[in-house]
Design an enzyme around this catalytic site. Structure first.
Site, PDB file in Angstrom:
ATOM      1  N   LYS A  55       5.609  12.087   3.545  1.00 31.94           N
ATOM      2  CA  LYS A  55       5.281  10.661   3.683  1.00 31.94           C
ATOM      3  C   LYS A  55       3.771  10.437   3.494  1.00 31.94           C
ATOM      4  O   LYS A  55       3.357   9.542   2.770  1.00 31.94           O
ATOM      5  CB  LYS A  55       5.714  10.136   5.061  1.00 31.94           C
ATOM      6  CG  LYS A  55       7.204  10.299   5.326  1.00 31.94           C
ATOM      7  CD  LYS A  55       7.612   9.754   6.686  1.00 31.94           C
ATOM      8  CE  LYS A  55       7.054  10.528   7.852  1.00 31.94           C
ATOM      9  NZ  LYS A  55       7.556  11.918   7.973  1.00 31.94           N
ATOM     10  N   ARG A  92       1.089  23.577   6.472  1.00 33.51           N
ATOM     11  CA  ARG A  92       0.200  22.400   6.360  1.00 33.51           C
ATOM     12  C   ARG A  92      -1.110  22.628   7.109  1.00 33.51           C
ATOM     13  O   ARG A  92      -1.141  23.191   8.201  1.00 33.51           O
ATOM     14  CB  ARG A  92       0.893  21.169   6.943  1.00 33.51           C
ATOM     15  CG  ARG A  92      -0.060  19.974   7.019  1.00 33.51           C
ATOM     16  CD  ARG A  92       0.607  18.669   7.270  1.00 33.51           C
ATOM     17  NE  ARG A  92       1.438  18.667   8.454  1.00 33.51           N
ATOM     18  CZ  ARG A  92       2.274  17.691   8.758  1.00 33.51           C
ATOM     19  NH1 ARG A  92       2.387  16.644   7.963  1.00 33.51           N
ATOM     20  NH2 ARG A  92       2.992  17.758   9.852  1.00 33.51           N
ATOM     21  N   ARG A  95      10.775   3.705  13.819  1.00 40.48           N
ATOM     22  CA  ARG A  95      11.460   4.984  13.946  1.00 40.48           C
ATOM     23  C   ARG A  95      12.655   4.920  14.884  1.00 40.48           C
ATOM     24  O   ARG A  95      13.337   5.922  15.068  1.00 40.48           O
ATOM     25  CB  ARG A  95      10.470   5.976  14.547  1.00 40.48           C
ATOM     26  CG  ARG A  95      10.050   7.089  13.629  1.00 40.48           C
ATOM     27  CD  ARG A  95       8.897   7.772  14.343  1.00 40.48           C
ATOM     28  NE  ARG A  95       8.711   9.100  13.938  1.00 40.48           N
ATOM     29  CZ  ARG A  95       7.677   9.507  13.186  1.00 40.48           C
ATOM     30  NH1 ARG A  95       6.808   8.655  12.728  1.00 40.48           N
ATOM     31  NH2 ARG A  95       7.541  10.767  12.916  1.00 40.48           N
ATOM     32  N   ARG A 128      -1.883  21.170  12.955  1.00 40.13           N
ATOM     33  CA  ARG A 128      -1.419  20.278  14.022  1.00 40.13           C
ATOM     34  C   ARG A 128      -0.649  21.065  15.082  1.00 40.13           C
ATOM     35  O   ARG A 128       0.081  21.986  14.753  1.00 40.13           O
ATOM     36  CB  ARG A 128      -0.514  19.182  13.430  1.00 40.13           C
ATOM     37  CG  ARG A 128      -1.293  17.976  12.967  1.00 40.13           C
ATOM     38  CD  ARG A 128      -0.494  17.014  12.162  1.00 40.13           C
ATOM     39  NE  ARG A 128       0.792  16.621  12.711  1.00 40.13           N
ATOM     40  CZ  ARG A 128       1.598  15.735  12.144  1.00 40.13           C
ATOM     41  NH1 ARG A 128       1.232  15.145  11.015  1.00 40.13           N
ATOM     42  NH2 ARG A 128       2.754  15.431  12.679  1.00 40.13           N
ATOM     43  N   ARG A 168      11.741  17.524  16.473  1.00 35.50           N
ATOM     44  CA  ARG A 168      11.442  16.327  15.669  1.00 35.50           C
ATOM     45  C   ARG A 168      12.636  15.957  14.783  1.00 35.50           C
ATOM     46  O   ARG A 168      12.925  14.784  14.561  1.00 35.50           O
ATOM     47  CB  ARG A 168      10.179  16.558  14.823  1.00 35.50           C
ATOM     48  CG  ARG A 168       8.915  16.520  15.676  1.00 35.50           C
ATOM     49  CD  ARG A 168       7.807  17.377  15.128  1.00 35.50           C
ATOM     50  NE  ARG A 168       7.061  16.775  14.051  1.00 35.50           N
ATOM     51  CZ  ARG A 168       6.180  17.460  13.310  1.00 35.50           C
ATOM     52  NH1 ARG A 168       5.959  18.728  13.525  1.00 35.50           N
ATOM     53  NH2 ARG A 168       5.531  16.834  12.349  1.00 35.50           N
TER      54      ARG A 168
HETATM   55  P1  AP5 Z   1       3.030  15.468   4.658  1.00 36.73           P
HETATM   56  O1  AP5 Z   1       2.784  14.504   3.548  1.00 36.73           O
HETATM   57  O2  AP5 Z   1       1.928  15.704   5.645  1.00 36.73           O
HETATM   58  O3  AP5 Z   1       4.415  15.126   5.408  1.00 36.73           O
HETATM   59  P2  AP5 Z   1       4.815  13.922   6.372  1.00 36.73           P
HETATM   60  O4  AP5 Z   1       6.175  13.466   5.984  1.00 36.73           O
HETATM   61  O5  AP5 Z   1       3.728  12.886   6.402  1.00 36.73           O
HETATM   62  O6  AP5 Z   1       4.918  14.748   7.702  1.00 36.73           O
HETATM   63  P3  AP5 Z   1       4.510  14.433   9.197  1.00 36.73           P
HETATM   64  O7  AP5 Z   1       4.672  15.727   9.951  1.00 36.73           O
HETATM   65  O8  AP5 Z   1       3.158  13.789   9.284  1.00 36.73           O
HETATM   66  O9  AP5 Z   1       5.618  13.479   9.645  1.00 36.73           O
HETATM   67  P4  AP5 Z   1       6.043  13.167  11.076  1.00 36.73           P
HETATM   68  O10 AP5 Z   1       6.937  12.010  10.864  1.00 36.73           O
HETATM   69  O11 AP5 Z   1       6.585  14.308  11.841  1.00 36.73           O
HETATM   70  O12 AP5 Z   1       4.659  12.909  11.799  1.00 36.73           O
HETATM   71  P5  AP5 Z   1       3.842  11.609  12.218  1.00 36.73           P
HETATM   72  O13 AP5 Z   1       2.417  11.920  12.030  1.00 36.73           O
HETATM   73  O14 AP5 Z   1       4.407  10.371  11.623  1.00 36.73           O
HETATM   74  O15 AP5 Z   1       3.463  16.866   3.970  1.00 36.73           O
HETATM   75  C1  AP5 Z   1       3.734  18.001   4.765  1.00 36.73           C
HETATM   76  C2  AP5 Z   1       3.204  19.259   4.018  1.00 36.73           C
HETATM   77  O16 AP5 Z   1       3.981  19.473   2.834  1.00 36.73           O
HETATM   78  C3  AP5 Z   1       1.751  19.151   3.552  1.00 36.73           C
HETATM   79  O17 AP5 Z   1       1.141  20.403   3.709  1.00 36.73           O
HETATM   80  C4  AP5 Z   1       1.846  18.765   2.066  1.00 36.73           C
HETATM   81  O18 AP5 Z   1       0.755  19.264   1.311  1.00 36.73           O
HETATM   82  C5  AP5 Z   1       3.166  19.415   1.662  1.00 36.73           C
HETATM   83  N1  AP5 Z   1       3.925  18.606   0.694  1.00 36.73           N
HETATM   84  C6  AP5 Z   1       4.211  17.280   0.822  1.00 36.73           C
HETATM   85  N2  AP5 Z   1       4.970  16.863  -0.212  1.00 36.73           N
HETATM   86  C7  AP5 Z   1       5.192  17.954  -0.994  1.00 36.73           C
HETATM   87  C8  AP5 Z   1       5.937  18.183  -2.195  1.00 36.73           C
HETATM   88  N3  AP5 Z   1       6.611  17.189  -2.816  1.00 36.73           N
HETATM   89  N4  AP5 Z   1       5.956  19.440  -2.723  1.00 36.73           N
HETATM   90  C9  AP5 Z   1       5.302  20.440  -2.094  1.00 36.73           C
HETATM   91  N5  AP5 Z   1       4.588  20.310  -0.961  1.00 36.73           N
HETATM   92  C10 AP5 Z   1       4.525  19.076  -0.408  1.00 36.73           C
HETATM   93  O19 AP5 Z   1       4.203  11.559  13.777  1.00 36.73           O
HETATM   94  C11 AP5 Z   1       3.748  12.563  14.651  1.00 36.73           C
HETATM   95  C12 AP5 Z   1       4.218  12.245  16.067  1.00 36.73           C
HETATM   96  O20 AP5 Z   1       3.650  10.983  16.484  1.00 36.73           O
HETATM   97  C13 AP5 Z   1       5.740  12.060  16.257  1.00 36.73           C
HETATM   98  O21 AP5 Z   1       6.407  13.290  16.444  1.00 36.73           O
HETATM   99  C14 AP5 Z   1       5.764  11.169  17.508  1.00 36.73           C
HETATM  100  O22 AP5 Z   1       5.509  11.915  18.676  1.00 36.73           O
HETATM  101  C15 AP5 Z   1       4.589  10.228  17.263  1.00 36.73           C
HETATM  102  N6  AP5 Z   1       4.979   9.010  16.530  1.00 36.73           N
HETATM  103  C16 AP5 Z   1       4.536   8.619  15.294  1.00 36.73           C
HETATM  104  N7  AP5 Z   1       5.088   7.447  14.948  1.00 36.73           N
HETATM  105  C17 AP5 Z   1       5.905   7.087  15.963  1.00 36.73           C
HETATM  106  C18 AP5 Z   1       6.779   5.986  16.179  1.00 36.73           C
HETATM  107  N8  AP5 Z   1       6.925   4.994  15.262  1.00 36.73           N
HETATM  108  N9  AP5 Z   1       7.494   5.939  17.334  1.00 36.73           N
HETATM  109  C19 AP5 Z   1       7.361   6.896  18.276  1.00 36.73           C
HETATM  110  N10 AP5 Z   1       6.560   7.975  18.130  1.00 36.73           N
HETATM  111  C20 AP5 Z   1       5.822   8.074  16.989  1.00 36.73           C
END
Ligand code: AP5
Length: 216
Positions: free
Chosen positions: A13, A127, A88, A160, A171
């Site tokens: 994402k 990552r 979410r 992270r 997750r």
């Molecule tokens: P990356 O682009 O970083 O992936 P991402 O989908 O953004 O992953 P996240 O871990 O950030 O998602 P998440 O939903 O768990 O975390 P968030 O920060 O929202 O890519 C991942 C890796 O793969 C990178 O190294 C990249 O280089 C590689 N990559 C990407 N695409 C690729 C491809 N096509 N090919 C090859 N390699 C690739 O949330 C974190 C925490 O915050 C949650 O667990 C929760 O506790 C809280 N939180 C956030 N939002 C909410 C909400 N709305 N409600 C409640 N809690 C929330």
């Protein structure tokens, strides 16, 4: 454009969002990034969120809804938004309907990224992120030019706390139980574009662009 980008942890994402905002002039609003900034700055919200985030659990809805409502009322959102990681839960989706109506910007499209667990695990454990500018790297797929150092700003890269296979399982459970119903909610409105995000970043972005081309 008013876009939501959804998908499990590590689906890409953040990576796709960085590419989207280079082509479309809208702010990238990641609730995960906003929460991590609050944790770093040890705000009241950050102190509350930290334990949930480190455990891979979702932060309570009321906290998130208030944070997003405030952010979407900033002037840069008059052009639209790219919301990453929100809503979410169904409670958040219902709250968001009201927020979107209030700011006069209903969702136009929902990008739903799909990737299998094994690939997610490989992406999550490899990552590395820049704590200063937010740039995202991967030790194999997208290494920085100098190991451990951000290409963009020179800061030291970090891993992270929630980027372990154990937390990924938690997750994924949260995603299956709480977030998949949100995708169903938008699918019933005919807004979802499904993206095969198991392909490399360029091939995935080509699908994203095609989906966005339909609403641009
Ligand atoms: P990356 O682009 O970083 O992936 P991402 O989908 O953004 O992953 P996240 O871990 O950030 O998602 P998440 O939903 O768990 O975390 P968030 O920060 O929202 O890519 C991942 C890796 O793969 C990178 O190294 C990249 O280089 C590689 N990559 C990407 N695409 C690729 C491809 N096509 N090919 C090859 N390699 C690739 O949330 C974190 C925490 O915050 C949650 O667990 C929760 O506790 C809280 N939180 C956030 N939002 C909410 C909400 N709305 N409600 C409640 N809690 C929330």
């Amino acid at each position: 454009m008013n876009i939501l980008i959804m998908g499990p942890a590590g689906a890409g994402k953040g990576t796709m969002s960085d590419l989207i905002i280079k082509e479309f002039d809208i702010p990238h609003i990641s609730t995960g990034d906003m929460l991590r900034e609050n944790v770093r700055n040890q705000t009241e919200l950050g102190v509350l969120a930290k334990s949930y985030m480190n455990a891979g659990k979702l932060v309570p809805d009321d906290v998130i809804n208030a944070m997003v409502e405030d952010r979407l009322q900033q002037p840069d959102c008059q052009k639209g938004y790219l919301l990453d990681g929100f809503p979410r839960t169904l409670v958040q989706a219902e709250a968001f309907e009201k927020i979107a109506e209030k700011i006069g910007r209903p969702v136009e499209t929902v990008l739903a990224l799909n990737v299998d667990f094994d690939i997610l695990a490989e992406r999550i454990t490899g990552r590395r992120i820049c704590p200063k500018c937010g740039a995202i790297y991967h030790i194999k797929n997208k290494p920085s030019r100098t190991e451990g150092i951000c290409d963009e700003c020179g800061a030291e890269l970090i891993q992270r706390k929630d980027d372990t296979v154990e937390q990924l399982k938690v997750r994924m459970d949260e995603y299956e139980n709480s977030t998949k119903p949100v995708i169903d909610f938008y699918e019933a409105k005919g807004l979802v574009s499904k993206i095969d995000a198991s392909q490399n970043a360029n091939a995935t972005f080509a699908q994203v662009k095609e989906a966005l081309g339909k609403v641009a």
